[in-house]
Design an enzyme around this catalytic site. Structure first.
Site, mmCIF file in Angstrom:
data_model
loop_
_atom_site.group_PDB
_atom_site.id
_atom_site.type_symbol
_atom_site.label_atom_id
_atom_site.label_comp_id
_atom_site.label_asym_id
_atom_site.label_seq_id
_atom_site.Cartn_x
_atom_site.Cartn_y
_atom_site.Cartn_z
ATOM 1 N N ASP A 200 -4.822 10.602 1.456
ATOM 2 C CA ASP A 200 -4.097 9.570 0.712
ATOM 3 C C ASP A 200 -5.102 8.630 0.063
ATOM 4 O OD1 ASP A 200 -1.964 7.771 -0.178
ATOM 5 O OD2 ASP A 200 -0.744 8.831 1.292
ATOM 6 N N HIS A 270 -1.551 9.510 -5.005
ATOM 7 C CA HIS A 270 -2.095 9.274 -3.655
ATOM 8 C C HIS A 270 -3.450 9.968 -3.487
ATOM 9 C CE1 HIS A 270 1.319 7.118 -1.883
ATOM 10 N NE2 HIS A 270 2.103 7.910 -2.607
ATOM 11 N N GLU A 334 5.624 9.370 -5.464
ATOM 12 C CA GLU A 334 5.046 8.134 -5.987
ATOM 13 C C GLU A 334 3.802 8.385 -6.843
ATOM 14 O OE1 GLU A 334 6.316 5.163 -2.359
ATOM 15 O OE2 GLU A 334 4.511 6.349 -2.089
HETATM 16 C C1 ACM Z 1 6.975 8.517 1.071
HETATM 17 O O1 ACM Z 1 7.447 7.799 1.969
HETATM 18 N N1 ACM Z 1 6.220 7.996 0.100
HETATM 19 C C2 ACM Z 1 7.242 9.934 1.012
#
Ligand code: ACM
Ligand code: ZN
Length: 775
Positions: A200, A270, A334
């Protein structure tokens, strides 16, 4: 009490009379359980194992025999064969479903029938829960332990094939030993899939030989923000990663415990830690730094650069070598599009592919679909399948992709209708990084929200109203997610998991008709005894006092009914003082008519839990009849409108069930004041601008004698929030000449359009109200 519980209670009573105090505290509860009289003596019993069972299953049997020997102190003989007159007999039974098992306990012989390692493991877990807790210890138990198991017959198999737990090791890193403890916890609860979130923005945790800088550079952040203060720094480097040998060790350990490890390489967003290591993979080329803040970084992999795909294929090749799982999780959540919008390479790719904005999605969403599809094809060519977060539905998605629905269940429902396989992991139920107790000031810091054990337990994965049986068959299972921004230690990690994992286990395992909160709660003490024997840290609030409140307009009071697990005695005070066992003993619902603070404790020998505390605000509208003239948003309706006049003013947690949320539309409610005289209305609201929750723009009180014709009594204009205004609990009051008009109407204007300075500008805003206080 349902029939099963009644039946069980009778049997338990008989068993107790026969000198057997063991009960059937099994979590997750088996499909069918037929009690019998008598008991089996396990210590020193011989083991017979069918050679037709595969090696992994036989190894599991051997391990169980060793545990029994080590804890009971009596050796057990082990032999191969498919019949026995006494002891434990483990048989291969091709008729058992893949993860199912049969367990037949008689006085002399315990027969386990299974067709797989997992079936054998689940039978063993069940037997361990039926045996004394000492079986979970590390060494010899006290001599007084009676190594008996009640005679019974069980047929069991899980409801869902995918029973997952997610673990984020990027935001905080957990060493191999703690990951193994999580695997043990999962095995205890009969889960079968660990979703390991390895990469991440805040750290890359997996050694990749082709790209050594991923761990050399990408696994260490220079600092971490402190608490929830964005922009702050602890000035301390933080890092950690798993070598490939360690990963193989974890994967093998999980496999021994019947658990598949699915790795997640979250892409194309990410990825800041990877960009810090290889800046040429980003749209701007840098400078990039492993992030020391929580949130979603706008820096993402450049989708216009072929090097990105070379990189992903190189990483995924090593990932496939390390993880034998059919599925590889490719993230996809995201992924901000602003870098792609500005990047010449990404825009050139968009043109070359002919990607266009349409009514639903932008060209950049289709660019993410292109990345997803390219990675999916690469993995498919190597015999693997992808799972992605529900954002992968935005744009186009090939049917073989499995969708993990986290932003509610809607994405999963949509995906199942489209023919995708789905794993349900909705934020509002299964995010174990949320608080599990209400008095958050006494809890370890969590990301927010409120998900107590019962909220997990109540999650219904049937979707009978939304899906046909064919569509519902695409729901492979259920998973809880554990993001670790606010979980720096192993002990807190366990605390966040337990005992919510137990509720999750029943959602995943038990048939709908076999679930019972009362039965589950009653059995939880036995399970937490096991947690204690294993040294797991767990949350205890489920053993405290819980309450249900109900407005009783006839009596003009709020009735508070108190409960405890196992009916432990309750003592309470109403003046805010600390309750003790000398305080008033609770026997019947408490009637609240004025402002006061109720505090209550459960009296228990072995568990100390903080008192239940609830403050009631004096309110002339307390428990009065109230109606909604405009409708709140379904998700945030909870107990409205009664909760608006229940005396309870809530905390900062918008989703805790005390708040009522209107979206765009104004709030309009009417209260029957029943002859009281009053001269002010105070509206309790919440401002949490990051969640699009704003203060109202106007508040108005009107009165009427007939409930039809209203005259304005007073009103208030409220300025629009600015970016600089702090979030928090905010209340607004209108005052007017004293009146005893029968009906009081309260209207509050919602933010119709979120202002330009806000990320969601132009969208409608929420108004959240907890209480309407009339004085
Ligand atoms: C998430 O909670 N961003 C998958
Ligand atoms: Zn780019």
């Amino acid at each position: 009490m349902n029939r099963l519980t009644t039946l069980l209670s009778c049997c338990l009573f008989l068993a107790a009379c026969a000198g057997n105090t063991r009960s059937y505290d099994l979590i997750p509860y088996p499909n069918s359980l037929e009690p019998r009289s008598g008991e089996f003596h396990a210590a020193g019993a011989p083991f017979t194992c069918d050679p037709q069972l595969d090696e992994a299953a036989r190894k599991a049997v051997g391990h169980f025999a060793e545990q029994l020997e080590a804890t009971s102190g009596q050796p057990s003989e082990m032999s191969a064969g498919d019949s026995a007159a006494e002891g434990f007999l483990f048989l291969y039974d091709s008729l058992q479903p893949a993860e199912g098992y049969g367990l037949d306990v008689t006085r002399r012989l315990v027969t386990v029938r299974a067709s797989s390692q997992r079936g054998v493991l689940y039978a063993i877990q069940t037997m361990k829960q039926l045996l004394p807790v000492a079986i979970y210890g590390e060494g010899p138990a006290a001599e007084t332990v009676a190594w008996t198991m009640p005679c019974l017959r069980i047929e069991d198999a899980p409801r869902f094939a995918y029973r997952g737990q997610h673990l984020d090791v990027s935001r905080h890193f957990f060493p191999v030993d703690e990951v193994k403890r999580v695997i043990d916890i999962m095995a205890l609860h009969k889960l079968n899939t660990l979703h390991w979130h390895l990469t991440d923005d805040q750290g890359w945790r997996l050694e990749i030989k082709r790209y050594p800088r991923l761990t050399e550079v990408g696994s260490v952040r220079r600092h971490t923000m402190v608490g929830k203060q964005w922009g702050s720094s602890d000035n301390t480097p933080y890092g950690g990663y798993y070598t490939q040998d360690e990963v193989r060790d974890v994967v093998a350990y999980a496999a021994e415990n019947g658990i598949t490890v699915i790795p997640e390489i979250d892409l194309p967003g990410h990825m800041l830690a990877a960009l810090a290591a290889y800046p040429e993979l980003g749209c701007t080329g840098g400078l990039y730094e492993v992030w020391g803040e929580w949130g979603v970084a706008k820096e993402v992999l450049c989708a216009g650069n072929d090097k990105t795909f070379e990189f992903l294929e190189g990483v995924l090749t090593e990932v496939m070598e390390l993880f034998p799982s059919e599925y590889i999780h490719i993230g996809g959540d995201e992924c901000p599009k602003e870098r792609w919008e500005q990047c010449p390479k990404c825009q050139a790719r968009i043109r070359a592919l002919g990607l266009k904005d349409d009514a639903e999605f932008k060209a950049e969403h289709y660019l993410q679909s292109y990345v997803t599809k390219r990675v999916e094809k690469f993995l498919a060519d190597h015999g693997r399948r992808i799972i992605g977060w529900d954002e992968i539905l935005e744009g186009e998605l090939s049917p073989s992709a499995t969708v993990m629905s986290w932003r509610g269940t809607e994405g999963g429902i949509k995906a199942a209708k489209m023919g995708h396989d789905v794993i349900m992991t909705p934020t509002s139920r299964l995010y174990f990084d949320y608080y599990q107790a209400r008095d958050v000031e006494n809890e370890p810091l969590a990301i927010g929200g409120y998900i107590p054990v019962e909220r997990v337990y109540e999650f219904d994965p049937s979707f009978e109203r939304e899906l046909t049986p064919e569509e519902a068959a695409h729901i492979l299972g259920v998973q809880a997610n554990l993001w670790t921004e606010y979980i720096p230690t192993s002990s807190q990690l366990e605390y966040m998991l337990l005992p919510r994992e137990a509720a999750l286990a029943e959602v995943q395992w038990c048939r709908a008709d076999n679930r019972s909160w009362e039965r589950f709660l009653g059995s939880l003490s036995h399970l937490t005894d096991i947690y204690r024997a294993r040294g797991y840290n767990f949350a205890k609030n489920v053993f405290g006092v819980s309450a249900q409140t109900r407005n009783n307009p006839e009596k003009g009071c709020v009735e508070v009914t108190l409960f405890t697990q196992g009916d432990a005695p309750i003592y309470y005070t109403l003046d805010g003082s600390e309750p003790t066992d000398k305080s008033t003993r609770y026997t019947a619902p408490i009637e609240i008519r004025t402002g006061c603070t109720l505090r209550a404790i459960a009296q228990r020998d072995n568990i100390e839990v903080r008192p239940y505390t609830r403050t009631f605000t004096a309110n002339k509208a307390l428990a009065h009849p109230i109606v909604l003239n405009t409708q709140p948003r379904d998700n945030y309706l909870y107990g409205a409108p009664q909760t608006l006049v229940d005396g309870f003013e809530s905390d900062f947690t918008y989703s805790n069930g005390d708040w009522t949320g209107w979206f765009g539309d104004p709030m309009v409610v009417t209260i029957d004041m029943q002859g009281a005289s009053y001269s002010s209305v105070r509206l309790g609201t919440l401002v949490q601008k990051g969640m699009d929750i704003f203060a109202p723009l106007a508040l108005k009180a009107s009165v009427s004698e007939d409930g039809e014709h209203f005259t304005e009594a007073g009103s208030l204009d409220i300025p629009m929030e600015t970016a600089a205004d702090p979030d928090g609990l905010k209340s607004y009051t209108v005052t007017f000449p004293e009146t005893s008009a029968r009906y009081l109407r309260v209207e509050a204007q919602t933010v119709g359009e979120i202002p330009a300075w806000h990320g969601a500008h132009g969208k409608k805003g929420y108004l959240f109200v907890d209480e309407i206080v009339v004085e």
